[in-house]
Design an enzyme around this catalytic site. Structure first.
Site, PDB file in Angstrom:
ATOM      1  N   ASP A 168      31.582 -97.382  36.202  1.00 43.96           N
ATOM      2  CA  ASP A 168      32.949 -97.861  36.328  1.00 43.96           C
ATOM      3  C   ASP A 168      33.636 -97.750  34.970  1.00 43.96           C
ATOM      4  O   ASP A 168      33.302 -98.462  34.033  1.00 43.96           O
ATOM      5  CB  ASP A 168      32.938 -99.320  36.799  1.00 43.96           C
ATOM      6  N   HIS A 179      34.818 -97.180  41.446  1.00 41.17           N
ATOM      7  CA  HIS A 179      35.681 -98.338  41.234  1.00 41.17           C
ATOM      8  C   HIS A 179      36.647 -98.521  42.418  1.00 41.17           C
ATOM      9  O   HIS A 179      36.830 -99.623  42.928  1.00 41.17           O
ATOM     10  CB  HIS A 179      36.463 -98.159  39.923  1.00 41.17           C
ATOM     11  N   SER A 220      38.832-105.504  41.268  1.00 33.79           N
ATOM     12  CA  SER A 220      39.429-105.068  40.018  1.00 33.79           C
ATOM     13  C   SER A 220      40.307-106.174  39.408  1.00 33.79           C
ATOM     14  O   SER A 220      39.825-107.277  39.171  1.00 33.79           O
ATOM     15  CB  SER A 220      40.206-103.771  40.272  1.00 33.79           C
TER      16      SER A 220
END
Length: 316
Positions: free
Chosen positions: A263, A292, A129
């Site tokens: 996502d 995610h 991320s």
């Protein structure tokens, strides 16, 4: 023999360290060697998402460590202030300027490397991320970093505020953050057992939940970690705008990107866009329906994939 299996198990017990880095409390989780010396050719370093809590990555790291035959140490470094310090330490010693912001977090990772990793050690950086954004910026700021491979998992490296999740979270993180501080503070006052029950309730819907994530999640409800995570999140919405094509182009051969199929932080469109801009790059779209926050239930599976992708690069 039993003796052998005991040694195996011990080898897989991670070591947790707390230190000040840029004046901010920092937690590291280490599988394999805790100190690096010239014999260590390769270090796997995990740069977490947000909240940047190393405990979330335990199963993922353990799998990487064992799949490579325990040859390479696997470390994770928390984001500055995203951890619960031991009672003897405060969250800040003498924090450097805005160390909890996104720019501060990038400098924090570079400072960690300078202090704890010899310059000749080759790095396999694994970002999750916002960790991917941080890795690209590290490579930009320190072009001499010996990066063998950088694996970008569910990369939020562009247009975060415009993503479906970003549209929802931007007002919350940028304008209503302070509203959340009071309930967070009240939650922090609850006894640990009650916190644990609450977390189990919240995560109860996840079918194959990895139970190692429960304790780190409970940690988020005590102290300042959650507030620091929300502050950093607010900055992400404001600062993660344009994709850094210059850095991506420069290091394209070292980068692997893995996009989620569902996502909400980086829609599939972002995958198609980047693929179109860099036809020779290594971009993969998830076919397994991983979320995610993959560490909640798929740490082992994602680690196995990463091993497949990069084991060729480590056979040198």
């Amino acid at each position: 023999t039993d003796m052998d299996s005991m040694v195996e198990d011990r080898r897989d017990e991670p070591h947790t360290d707390f230190m000040y880095c840029c004046g901010a409390i920092t937690e590291t989780l280490k599988f394999g060697s805790c100190q690096l010396h010239s014999g260590h050719k390769v270090l796997f370093l995990i740069i977490p998402g947000n909240p940047g809590v190393v405990g979330f990555y335990k199963t993922f790291m353990q799998t990487l460590h064992s799949m490579f035959g325990y040859r390479h140490p696997v470390w994770a470094v928390s984001h500055a202030g995203h951890c619960v310090p031991p009672d003897t330490m405060d969250i800040v010693d003498a924090a450097e300027k805005d160390v909890f912001g996104i720019n501060g977090q990038i400098e924090h990772k570079l400072a960690f490397l300078r202090k704890h990793v010899p310059r000749e050690t080759s790095l396999v950086l694994v970002g999750h991320s916002i960790g991917c954004y941080i890795i690209l910026d590290m490579m930009k700021r320190d072009p001499e970093l010996k990066v063998l491979k950088a694996v970008m998992l569910f990369p939020t490296i562009e247009r975060m505020a415009l993503s479906p999740q970003g549209r929802v979270m931007t007002p919350v993180l940028c304008h209503m953050r302070y509203v959340a501080y009071l309930p967070l503070f009240l939650l922090s006052l609850l006894p640990e057992r009650l916190k644990s029950s609450l977390i189990k309730l919240v995560l109860g819907g996840i079918r194959s939940l990895d139970h190692t994530v429960l304790q780190p999640t409970v940690g988020l409800l005590s102290g300042d970690s959650a507030a620091n995570a929300m502050y950093m999140g607010g900055q992400e919405m404001k600062k993660v705008l344009e994709r850094d094509n210059v850095t991506i182009k420069k290091h394209l051969k070292k980068l692997i990107f893995y996009y989620g199929a569902t996502d909400h932080w980086c829609p599939v469109q972002y995958y198609h866009d980047i693929k179109q801009d860099f036809p020779n790059g290594d971009f993969r779209l998830c076919e397994n329906g991983f979320r995610h926050a993959f560490v909640l239930d798929a740490g082992r599976e994602v680690a196995n994939m990463v091993v497949e992708w990069i084991s060729g690069d480590l056979r040198t």
